[in-house]
Write a protein that holds these residues in place. Structure first.
Motif, PDB file in Angstrom:
ATOM      1  N   ALA A  67     119.438  15.015   3.795  1.00 55.90           N
ATOM      2  CA  ALA A  67     119.827  13.630   4.045  1.00 55.90           C
ATOM      3  C   ALA A  67     118.705  12.678   3.667  1.00 55.90           C
ATOM      4  O   ALA A  67     117.524  13.021   3.732  1.00 55.90           O
ATOM      5  N   PRO A  68     119.067  11.454   3.257  1.00 53.41           N
ATOM      6  CA  PRO A  68     118.042  10.465   2.909  1.00 53.41           C
ATOM      7  C   PRO A  68     117.186  10.123   4.125  1.00 53.41           C
ATOM      8  O   PRO A  68     117.684  10.132   5.249  1.00 53.41           O
ATOM      9  N   PRO A  69     115.890   9.859   3.847  1.00 50.81           N
ATOM     10  CA  PRO A  69     115.218   9.751   2.542  1.00 50.81           C
ATOM     11  C   PRO A  69     114.548  11.047   2.080  1.00 50.81           C
ATOM     12  O   PRO A  69     113.669  11.011   1.210  1.00 50.81           O
ATOM     13  N   GLY A  70     114.921  12.177   2.622  1.00 54.58           N
ATOM     14  CA  GLY A  70     114.311  13.438   2.216  1.00 54.58           C
ATOM     15  C   GLY A  70     112.818  13.458   2.478  1.00 54.58           C
ATOM     16  O   GLY A  70     112.330  12.860   3.429  1.00 54.58           O
ATOM     17  N   THR A  71     112.075  14.135   1.597  1.00 54.81           N
ATOM     18  CA  THR A  71     110.619  14.217   1.751  1.00 54.81           C
ATOM     19  C   THR A  71     109.900  13.309   0.766  1.00 54.81           C
ATOM     20  O   THR A  71     108.679  13.366   0.650  1.00 54.81           O
ATOM     21  N   HIS A  72     110.636  12.452   0.063  1.00 56.94           N
ATOM     22  CA  HIS A  72     110.032  11.671  -1.015  1.00 56.94           C
ATOM     23  C   HIS A  72     108.919  10.730  -0.562  1.00 56.94           C
ATOM     24  O   HIS A  72     107.968  10.492  -1.298  1.00 56.94           O
ATOM     25  N   GLY A  73     109.074  10.176   0.629  1.00 57.65           N
ATOM     26  CA  GLY A  73     108.087   9.204   1.077  1.00 57.65           C
ATOM     27  C   GLY A  73     106.948   9.794   1.883  1.00 57.65           C
ATOM     28  O   GLY A  73     106.094   9.050   2.383  1.00 57.65           O
ATOM     29  N   LEU A  74     106.902  11.110   2.035  1.00 58.48           N
ATOM     30  CA  LEU A  74     105.877  11.746   2.862  1.00 58.48           C
ATOM     31  C   LEU A  74     104.629  12.065   2.044  1.00 58.48           C
ATOM     32  O   LEU A  74     104.709  12.281   0.835  1.00 58.48           O
ATOM     33  N   PRO A  75     103.452  12.099   2.690  1.00 53.37           N
ATOM     34  CA  PRO A  75     102.235  12.518   1.984  1.00 53.37           C
ATOM     35  C   PRO A  75     102.410  13.890   1.363  1.00 53.37           C
ATOM     36  O   PRO A  75     103.176  14.728   1.867  1.00 53.37           O
ATOM     37  N   ALA A  76     101.688  14.141   0.280  1.00 55.56           N
ATOM     38  CA  ALA A  76     101.926  15.331  -0.537  1.00 55.56           C
ATOM     39  C   ALA A  76     101.876  16.621   0.272  1.00 55.56           C
ATOM     40  O   ALA A  76     102.786  17.460   0.172  1.00 55.56           O
ATOM     41  N   GLY A  77     100.829  16.806   1.059  1.00 54.39           N
ATOM     42  CA  GLY A  77     100.690  18.056   1.799  1.00 54.39           C
ATOM     43  C   GLY A  77     101.856  18.301   2.733  1.00 54.39           C
ATOM     44  O   GLY A  77     102.392  19.419   2.813  1.00 54.39           O
ATOM     45  N   GLU A  78     102.256  17.265   3.429  1.00 54.17           N
ATOM     46  CA  GLU A  78     103.379  17.370   4.361  1.00 54.17           C
ATOM     47  C   GLU A  78     104.686  17.612   3.604  1.00 54.17           C
ATOM     48  O   GLU A  78     105.517  18.438   4.000  1.00 54.17           O
ATOM     49  N   ALA A  79     104.869  16.897   2.498  1.00 52.84           N
ATOM     50  CA  ALA A  79     106.090  17.047   1.714  1.00 52.84           C
ATOM     51  C   ALA A  79     106.227  18.450   1.148  1.00 52.84           C
ATOM     52  O   ALA A  79     107.325  19.022   1.124  1.00 52.84           O
ATOM     53  N   ILE A  80     105.121  19.029   0.701  1.00 51.89           N
ATOM     54  CA  ILE A  80     105.154  20.377   0.133  1.00 51.89           C
ATOM     55  C   ILE A  80     105.611  21.391   1.175  1.00 51.89           C
ATOM     56  O   ILE A  80     106.508  22.199   0.937  1.00 51.89           O
ATOM     57  N   ALA A  81     104.983  21.348   2.345  1.00 54.15           N
ATOM     58  CA  ALA A  81     105.311  22.316   3.391  1.00 54.15           C
ATOM     59  C   ALA A  81     106.748  22.153   3.878  1.00 54.15           C
ATOM     60  O   ALA A  81     107.478  23.138   4.060  1.00 54.15           O
ATOM     61  N   LEU A  82     107.175  20.906   4.083  1.00 51.06           N
ATOM     62  CA  LEU A  82     108.507  20.672   4.639  1.00 51.06           C
ATOM     63  C   LEU A  82     109.599  20.944   3.611  1.00 51.06           C
ATOM     64  O   LEU A  82     110.697  21.401   3.971  1.00 51.06           O
ATOM     65  N   SER A  83     109.328  20.669   2.346  1.00 51.58           N
ATOM     66  CA  SER A  83     110.308  20.987   1.299  1.00 51.58           C
ATOM     67  C   SER A  83     110.505  22.492   1.196  1.00 51.58           C
ATOM     68  O   SER A  83     111.641  22.990   1.101  1.00 51.58           O
ATOM     69  N   ARG A  84     109.404  23.223   1.221  1.00 53.45           N
ATOM     70  CA  ARG A  84     109.494  24.679   1.134  1.00 53.45           C
ATOM     71  C   ARG A  84     110.270  25.243   2.329  1.00 53.45           C
ATOM     72  O   ARG A  84     111.134  26.113   2.169  1.00 53.45           O
ATOM     73  N   GLU A  85     109.970  24.720   3.520  1.00 47.95           N
ATOM     74  CA  GLU A  85     110.680  25.191   4.715  1.00 47.95           C
ATOM     75  C   GLU A  85     112.180  24.906   4.592  1.00 47.95           C
ATOM     76  O   GLU A  85     113.014  25.766   4.927  1.00 47.95           O
ATOM     77  N   ALA A  86     112.523  23.714   4.125  1.00 49.45           N
ATOM     78  CA  ALA A  86     113.934  23.361   3.996  1.00 49.45           C
ATOM     79  C   ALA A  86     114.641  24.281   3.004  1.00 49.45           C
ATOM     80  O   ALA A  86     115.762  24.741   3.245  1.00 49.45           O
ATOM     81  N   ASN A  87     113.998  24.546   1.885  1.00 48.78           N
ATOM     82  CA  ASN A  87     114.621  25.399   0.876  1.00 48.78           C
ATOM     83  C   ASN A  87     114.802  26.828   1.367  1.00 48.78           C
ATOM     84  O   ASN A  87     115.820  27.475   1.077  1.00 48.78           O
ATOM     85  N   ASP A  88     113.829  27.323   2.123  1.00 50.03           N
ATOM     86  CA  ASP A  88     113.973  28.668   2.680  1.00 50.03           C
ATOM     87  C   ASP A  88     115.059  28.707   3.751  1.00 50.03           C
ATOM     88  O   ASP A  88     115.855  29.659   3.829  1.00 50.03           O
ATOM     89  N   ARG A  89     115.113  27.657   4.553  1.00 47.70           N
ATOM     90  CA  ARG A  89     116.103  27.624   5.628  1.00 47.70           C
ATOM     91  C   ARG A  89     117.521  27.562   5.069  1.00 47.70           C
ATOM     92  O   ARG A  89     118.426  28.253   5.559  1.00 47.70           O
ATOM     93  N   VAL A  90     117.713  26.750   4.037  1.00 48.01           N
ATOM     94  CA  VAL A  90     119.064  26.642   3.487  1.00 48.01           C
ATOM     95  C   VAL A  90     119.437  27.911   2.730  1.00 48.01           C
ATOM     96  O   VAL A  90     120.609  28.302   2.704  1.00 48.01           O
TER      97      VAL A  90
END
Length: 344
Positions: A67-90
């Motif tokens: 859902a918007p706004p996703g991880t686009h507006g997050l600092p790089a380190g946080e966005a990397i970890a949370l994107s990876r977690e989301a992809n693994d979870r889905v």
């Protein structure tokens, strides 16, 4: 009749917390729209409650997207970890329900190199069939040259990029969207107008940047019947007279590189208008769940406005099946919803 719905939203607790913890000036206020009614619980659920809603609406398969706004507006380190977690979870959710769910990959766009790496990491994951993106990460637009490797990778993998609306930058909001009650300001800057201008502009910039000349296999998807672009395409095409370095006229890219999704707006006159500018092969069904809730009768009535049965099949499932490279499967049998759709 099988029905595939793309752009069906979900989120993770980690992404939700991170978005709300951002400093006020950099926080994406559109998160407030995620808090209405039972939407918070529905966004977090990618299991039984979601499947029950799909059954009631006659949806055989959903393609999930953060859902918007996703991880686009997050600092790089946080966005990397949370994107990876989301992809693994889905991926795990799709593994539990392989005939009902697929997913668009969430990418940490605040780190272009990491976004490429995450896309490559999920390249062989059967759950992942597309990419959910926004037109901008911070102040950096999607057409910035730093994203060209990512777009090239998406093209080579056959991963369509869904360009989702996002709230305009603060400077634009200050100039054009302020001066009302705070709730009206936010609505004007999001679903009332600003969201759609931002997404449409992002797609137009990709065309003008020559993205599709360099990567002719790249496909993008625009929701809400083309995010205003189709309605002004005759005028927009005049850009071709000055953008002389493009291989083709601007309007032609809409027939070769752009798909149009409904985003829950099952309005026959919008379908008729879209078909003036693109073909039936480029129309996708999307419900925008849980912000919109499709129901079987409305969906069946919408599909019946297409007089040709083959065209109805294309919008209901065949276009999405081809674009996202989904394996064919027999139509489902979801109670009254399925019977209503089958009669269409």
């Amino acid at each position: 009749m099988r029905v595939i719905a793309i752009e069906e939203h979900w989120t993770t607790p980690g992404i939700d917390r991170a978005l709300r913890a951002q400093p006020r000036r950099s926080r994406d206020e559109s998160v407030a729209w995620n808090d209405r009614g039972d939407i918070p619980a529905r966004l977090l659920d990618i299991s039984e409650q979601r499947l029950a809603a799909m059954d009631a609406a006659g949806i055989d398969l959903q393609i999930l997207s953060i859902a918007p706004p996703g991880t686009h507006g997050l600092p790089a380190g946080e966005a990397i970890a949370l994107s990876r977690e989301a992809n693994d979870r889905v991926s795990e959710a799709v593994g539990r329900h392989p005939t009902r769910l697929r997913a668009m990959t969430t990418l940490p766009m605040s780190s272009p190199d990491a976004a490429v790496a995450e896309l490559q990491r999920t390249a062989d994951a059967p759950a992942h069939v597309g990419i959910m993106s926004y037109g901008r990460s911070g102040d950096r637009p999607l057409d910035d040259p730093v994203y060209d490797e990512l777009l090239a990778t998406a093209a080579s993998l056959g991963r369509p990029v869904f360009i989702h609306p996002q709230i305009p930058p603060n400077a634009v909001r200050d100039a054009s969207y302020r001066g009302f009650d705070p709730t009206v300001e936010l609505a004007l800057a999001t679903f009332g107008w600003g969201w759609h201008i931002e997404a449409g502009l992002a797609a137009l910039r990709l065309i003008l940047r020559g993205t599709f000349d360099r990567h002719p296999d790249l496909q993008i998807v625009l929701g809400h019947w083309g995010e205003m672009l189709l309605f002004a395409l005759d005028r927009i095409d005049s850009l071709s007279n000055v953008a002389t370095d493009l291989d083709r006229r601007v309007a032609e890219y809409f027939r070769t590189n752009v798909y149009i999704a409904t985003s829950g707006m099952l309005i026959p006159r919008l379908l008729r208008h879209a078909l003036d500018f693109t073909s039936i092969d480029r129309i996708l069904l999307s419900g925008d769940y849980p912000f919109h809730r499709l129901d079987a009768a409305t969906l069946a009535d919408f599909l019946r406005t297409l007089p040709d049965r083959e065209d109805r099949h294309k919008v209901a499932y065949a276009n999405a099946q081809a674009l996202y490279r989904l394996e064919p499967s027999p139509s489902g049998s979801h109670d009254e919803a399925a019977r209503l759709l089958e009669r269409s």
